[in-house]
Write a protein that holds these residues in place. Sequence first.
Motif, PDB file in Angstrom:
ATOM      1  N   GLU A  35       0.771  -1.182   0.142  1.00 61.98           N
ATOM      2  CA  GLU A  35       0.182   0.098   0.046  1.00 61.98           C
ATOM      3  C   GLU A  35       0.858   1.350  -0.088  1.00 61.98           C
ATOM      4  O   GLU A  35       0.424   2.190  -0.624  1.00 61.98           O
ATOM      5  N   ARG A  39       0.751   3.902  -3.156  1.00 59.22           N
ATOM      6  CA  ARG A  39       0.574   5.216  -2.942  1.00 59.22           C
ATOM      7  C   ARG A  39       1.655   6.079  -3.743  1.00 59.22           C
ATOM      8  O   ARG A  39       1.385   7.268  -4.256  1.00 59.22           O
ATOM      9  N   LYS A  42       0.982   6.060  -7.435  1.00 56.16           N
ATOM     10  CA  LYS A  42      -0.143   5.950  -8.128  1.00 56.16           C
ATOM     11  C   LYS A  42      -0.126   7.573  -8.973  1.00 56.16           C
ATOM     12  O   LYS A  42       0.548   8.357  -8.526  1.00 56.16           O
ATOM     13  N   ASP A  48      -6.235   7.879  -3.636  1.00 57.08           N
ATOM     14  CA  ASP A  48      -5.413   7.186  -2.252  1.00 57.08           C
ATOM     15  C   ASP A  48      -6.395   6.090  -2.222  1.00 57.08           C
ATOM     16  O   ASP A  48      -7.547   6.114  -1.569  1.00 57.08           O
ATOM     17  N   ASP A  51      -8.470   6.146   1.317  1.00 56.71           N
ATOM     18  CA  ASP A  51      -9.883   7.032   1.218  1.00 56.71           C
ATOM     19  C   ASP A  51     -10.862   6.420   0.556  1.00 56.71           C
ATOM     20  O   ASP A  51     -11.839   7.094   0.463  1.00 56.71           O
TER      21      ASP A  51
END
Length: 177
Positions: A35, A39, A42, A48, A51
């Motif tokens: 993860e 991030r 991306k 994100d 979110d």
Amino acid sequence: MEFFRADKRIFQRGDTIETARQFEEMHPEAGKRLEVLMRERKPAAKPDRSDCLMLFSEEEVARLYHSKMTGGRLYKVQVDPTKILHEGDMTLLNRLEAAIAAGETPMDGIDRYWRGEVTETPVIEVLLISGVVLEEIPVSYQEKSAYLQKATGSKITYRTDINDEDYPFLNTSATTD
């Protein structure tokens, strides 16, 4: 559009469902590292993942995922298609997590996820901010057991193997007055 969500929270028809912002906490170390890399890699126009509410595009896949949850419920969720932020392949994410656990840094695979590329056996997750619950899909013990066996190869031999507080009839120690 209709999608599906396995969730431990209780919702009623018409409720707005948003992320619980807890999915990263439940990851093993490789998943947490993935993860972080997601991030970092991306595109600016993409959300994100932490979110976002994550929904399944197929009920069958949602049932398989739900079968592995303790205390989970299965929902059908209505979504405005213009509110979809990203669609990605969870099969690809699972492979990336395994690669990270093996000590690799699979940047190309992360980029493929963000481009929306899919594997030969895609499991599509839909990322968005919220949806509206249409209904809770009832799941019997027998259905959950069959899906768990299909998902993991494990057969539930006793109802207490699920230990699911959302299905009180499974709790053999409960007393009735």
